[in-house]
Design an enzyme around this catalytic site. Structure first.
Site, PDB file in Angstrom:
ATOM      1  N   ASP A 186       0.804  -1.209   0.046  1.00  0.00           N
ATOM      2  CA  ASP A 186       0.029  -0.077   0.220  1.00  0.00           C
ATOM      3  C   ASP A 186       0.829   1.138   0.019  1.00  0.00           C
ATOM      4  OD1 ASP A 186      -2.992  -1.176   0.168  1.00  0.00           O
ATOM      5  OD2 ASP A 186      -1.799  -2.043   1.843  1.00  0.00           O
ATOM      6  N   ASN A 196       1.958  -2.535   4.578  1.00  0.00           N
ATOM      7  CA  ASN A 196       0.967  -3.625   3.723  1.00  0.00           C
ATOM      8  C   ASN A 196       0.141  -4.105   4.961  1.00  0.00           C
ATOM      9  OD1 ASN A 196      -0.002  -4.667   1.079  1.00  0.00           O
ATOM     10  ND2 ASN A 196       0.881  -6.862   2.076  1.00  0.00           N
ATOM     11  N   LYS A 197      -0.860  -4.621   4.667  1.00  0.00           N
ATOM     12  CA  LYS A 197      -1.635  -5.397   5.492  1.00  0.00           C
ATOM     13  C   LYS A 197      -0.818  -5.854   6.848  1.00  0.00           C
ATOM     14  CE  LYS A 197      -5.133  -8.178   7.069  1.00  0.00           C
ATOM     15  NZ  LYS A 197      -6.506  -7.843   7.280  1.00  0.00           N
TER      16      LYS A 197
END
Length: 275
Positions: A186, A196-197
């Site tokens: 992201d 990121n996640k």
């Protein structure tokens, strides 16, 4: 104040749980196109100034929204706004196809790829590798609490790619059974870290300990031109189960030293020196 049609899209972006930075950036570009159809002249210019603030705020962690807002000029001309928004969408689509071509070359015959969350860039790599006739399978997490992994499983099922789903807690155990780690992003910071996640960092650590190469797939508009890893604001979303509050930060930050390379449309970048 932004037109209702545009505000509705921004609210949809804020509420999105499954799809990531690429989808949000495209929705943001579509909001600009709608804005160009409604306003012109000084009203348009004022709305664009507001959009430059509001679009990144839809998700402050995602570099794609910051870069989209910078990509669209502050102007009186609706035709220019529409042209730039359409260009952003086109470049994003082209980038994803090229990432698919480049990334698919990393997947060897009988590869076992472990991944986390849902990334449209990673899906494109899998799709392209399948189209090239490569035989491989995927280990994917369920990606609680929003279960993006289930959305990925449905994509893989439609593509005819074999997979197995694991709980997030089994990342360390299954990393040792994989031959390649691959996730999306992201945000990629100036110092080469990957946002990121949440769960990406533990996966990167597990791959490192098991000598499994770990790659990140991301369009270049996910590279943040200003922020370093210690400046990224990580969003926490309210979450509770059986009456207990559970901490729920949506993202984590993976240091560059655990990342073999970042697959972009420009090639595979080695962080941080090539970022």
């Amino acid at each position: 104040m932004l037109p209702q049609e545009v505000s509705a899209i921004i609210e949809e972006m804020r509420a999105e749980r499954i799809r990531g930075a690429s989808w949000l950036a495209r929705k943001g570009a579509e909001a600009y196109i709608i804005l160009s159809q409604i306003l012109e002249g000084e009203e348009l210019k004022k709305a664009l100034e507001e959009m430059r603030r509001e679009i990144p705020l839809a998700n402050k962690t995602m570099a794609s929204l910051y870069n989209l807002a910078q990509f669209i000029p502050i102007t009186h001309d609706p035709n220019l706004v529409r042209a730039k928004a359409e260009e952003f969408i086109r470049l994003g689509e082209e980038a994803k196809r090229e990432i698919g071509n480049i990334g698919s070359e990393l997947i060897d015959e009988n590869e076992i790829v472990i991944t986390h969350s849902f990334s449209s860039a990673v899906v494109e790599i899998f799709r392209t590798a399948k189209r090239k006739g490569k035989s491989f399978r995927v280990i994917l997490t369920e990606s609680a609490p929003d279960y993006e992994g289930i959305a990925l499983a449905k994509e893989l099922e439609s593509l005819g790619i074999p997979f197995e789903i694991i709980t997030d807690a089994q990342l360390g155990f299954f990393a040792g059974k994989a031959t390649l780690g691959l996730v999306g992003a992201d945000n990629i910071t100036r110092d080469g870290a990957v946002v990121n996640k949440a769960g990406t960092y533990p996966l990167a650590l597990a791959c490192h300990d098991n000598h499994v190469p770990f790659y990140v797939a991301a369009e270049s508009f996910k590279l943040h031109p200003k922020l370093s890893s210690d400046e990224v604001e990580i969003i926490e979303r309210p979450y509770a189960r059986q009456g207990y509050r559970i901490r729920n930060f949506l993202f984590d930050i993976t240091p560059w030293k655990y990342i073999r390379g970042i697959i972009t449309e420009l090639g595979i970048l080695v962080p941080p020196k090539e970022i």
